[in-house]
Design an enzyme around this catalytic site. Structure first.
Site, mmCIF file in Angstrom:
data_model
loop_
_atom_site.group_PDB
_atom_site.id
_atom_site.type_symbol
_atom_site.label_atom_id
_atom_site.label_comp_id
_atom_site.label_asym_id
_atom_site.label_seq_id
_atom_site.Cartn_x
_atom_site.Cartn_y
_atom_site.Cartn_z
ATOM 1 C CB SER A 242 -6.473 -29.857 -33.564
ATOM 2 O OG SER A 242 -5.420 -29.850 -34.510
ATOM 3 C CE LYS A 243 -4.831 -24.881 -27.938
ATOM 4 N NZ LYS A 243 -5.146 -25.928 -26.842
ATOM 5 N NE ARG A 244 -1.702 -31.704 -36.777
ATOM 6 C CZ ARG A 244 -2.973 -32.487 -36.566
ATOM 7 N NH1 ARG A 244 -2.971 -32.949 -35.316
ATOM 8 N NH2 ARG A 244 -3.974 -32.811 -37.538
ATOM 9 C CG HIS A 245 -5.304 -28.189 -38.605
ATOM 10 N ND1 HIS A 245 -6.115 -28.432 -37.783
ATOM 11 C CD2 HIS A 245 -5.081 -29.354 -39.239
ATOM 12 C CE1 HIS A 245 -6.642 -29.461 -37.700
ATOM 13 N NE2 HIS A 245 -5.888 -30.330 -38.556
ATOM 14 C CB ALA A 247 -7.780 -24.638 -33.375
#
Length: 456
Positions: A242-245, A247
């Site tokens: 996800s954008k968090r890690h 991506a």
RNA sequence: GUCCCCUUCGUCUAGUGGCCUAGGACGUCGCCCUCUCACGGCGAUAACAGGGAUUCGAAUUCCCUAGGGGACGCCA
């Protein structure tokens, strides 16, 4: 497989090129290059709402940065919409597709009902055999494929092996929307066919779509490409990227200071292997890559491994390339400082795992000099070192090394101590490349003036 | 809910019935090298998800369970 193979990468330009997409592109590229075939690019920009020119550019730039080049001009799917719709019309005439007049509410009810009966939520074929004259007025129909009701469809996947799905799991998918535009399902199949695509490596999130694609291929009587579904890349915590890690756009990796060959090598080893080989050059990868060694299980991106790989590629990189890349990051600096950086690059690059780390270490050659303060005892020793250095004519690493070690023995102060003084005075830091390297990179004049500035 | 896929050290993986007391790499921890830090060298740590079955023999084949993931749109 031979030199006639054609692979493709077909991103939808709704965002940047992320790490998973980059790997998919890399695998398709490698497969094509390995067999001497073609690697094509198709931009799936049929979702006009979300597709942007900016995203297209970001994807193309990302691929180029990674060294992934494509054959022929990229195809923009949006330019082929009318043609795709005509193809669907042809299927209707042949009785292989039909118009469906269901409203969204009716479809919602069908799914609900199917779910309640313990089936997968799908369209119930309501208009499949109904007389078109029953069509309600004022409702714009969609075109649906008459999918087989019985039997099963078997995919011989080059990664996952043989997978069979019962046809009753699949419903009559929509080919053309009520506004007359073709869906992804139809467009992909038509384009892959027209582009002559023979092999498709893609994420396994497409696995179930593939069965639908196969049905469309069959309806047209076209050859079905070979598919290979690779597992998705997961984040460091094992959850979906996800954008968090991880991506991030591929450009983010460049900004973090990674070299493209390191990113490629890392991506290549994620889900593909060649025995115990870890460091694999591009040429070697092209020579070795086939779909045979693609893995079936999901993997995580490990930044410490990426960093390690990157350190390796930095160490073997040309110094002038590193300088160029460094200047891109820190902006232009004076010729004198560039000269220092070039002389010192060998020592700098083996101390950095990323370009950002290189930037930090290289600051000793770039930043303005600020003399440190020293106490009286240190001053005395430093003064002796100063006089010694001043007497040295041959300002080479070898000679400085020799002379300073002799000097150390003469005055009875350990060489380590002397090095420590010099390091601190010249660079203002406790961690630097070798003092000889720095002395040479700064040159005699600058070195002496730095020591002077501290002494007086 | 339905269908599909996956499961070897912390991570990436080798392994396709005997070569496996499971190999490599990253990480971690030691030691060596050494002007600091790196690099390099040496060594250590640590895994076949669980249970059945087949077989003389299973990480490797089959079944079940558990866990994880994916797909079920007039998105792509």
């Amino acid at each position: 497989m031979d030199s006639n193979i054609v692979t493709r990468f077909a991103p939808s330009p709704t965002g940047f090129l992320h790490i998973g997409g980059a790997r998919t592109a890399l695998f398709n590229w490698l497969l094509a290059r390995h067999f001497g075939g073609k690697f094509l690019l198709r931009i799936e920009d049929t979702d006009r709402e979300r597709s942007t020119r900016k995203a297209v550019d970001a994807i193309l730039d990302g691929l180029l940065w990674l060294g992934i080049n494509w054959d022929d001009e990229p195809i923009f799917q949006s330019s082929r919409l009318n043609y795709h719709a005509e193809l669907a019309e042809k299927l209707v005439k042949e009785g292989k597709a039909y118009r469906c007049y269901c409203t969204p509410d009716e479809l919602e009810a069908m799914r609900e009902e199917a779910k309640n009966r313990g089936l997968s939520p799908k369209y119930n074929g309501m208009w499949r055999d109904r007389d078109p004259r029953d069509a309600p007025s004022g409702v714009k129909p969609v075109i649906r494929l008459k999918a087989p009701l019985e039997g099963e469809t078997t995919l011989r996947d080059i990664v996952q092996g043989e997978i069979t799905v019962s046809n009753d799991q699949l419903d009559d998918m929509i080919l053309v929307r009520s506004d007359g535009t073709p869906t992804f399902m139809l467009s992909v199949v038509a384009d892959d066919h027209d582009m002559g695509v023979t092999h498709v490596i893609r994420g396994d999130d497409h696995l179930t779509n593939t069965f639908r694609h196969m049905q469309i291929f069959n309806a047209f009587g076209w050859n079905i490409p070979q598919y290979g579904h690779i597992p998705l890349i997961h984040g460091p915590d094992g959850a979906k990227l996800s954008k968090r890690h991880g991506a991030l756009g591929i450009n983010a990796y460049r900004d973090m200071g990674y070299l493209p060959e390191a990113v490629c090598n890392c991506l290549l080893r994620l889900g593909w292997s060649h025995g115990n080989d870890e460091i694999i050059s591009r040429d070697q990868a092209v020579e070795w890559f086939t779909a045979d060694n693609l893995g079936k299980s999901a993997s995580r991106l490990d930044f410490s491994k990426l960093a390690n790989l990157n350190g390796h590629y930095m160490r073997i990189a040309d110094n002038d390339r590193l300088l160029e890349e460094l200047l891109r990051i820190i902006g232009d600096v004076s010729e004198e400082r560039q000269r220092r950086l070039m002389i010192g690059m060998n020592g700098l690059k083996q101390r950095a795992k990323t370009m950002l780390e290189l930037r930090d270490i290289a600051s000793i050659y770039v930043d303005d000099f600020i003399p440190i303060r020293i106490d009286a005892d240190s001053r005395e020793i430093l003064h002796k070192i100063f006089l010694k250095l001043e007497s040295i004519q041959d300002w080479s690493e070898e000679n400085l090394d020799k002379k300073l070690r002799e000097f150390s023995a003469e005055i009875g102060i350990s060489f380590g101590k002397i090095a420590q003084y010099l390091r601190n005075v010249l660079a203002g830091k406790k961690i630097t490349p070798s003092i000889f390297e720095m002395l040479v990179a700064f040159g005699k004049n600058e070195s002496m003036s730095r020591i002077k500035a501290v002494l007086w």
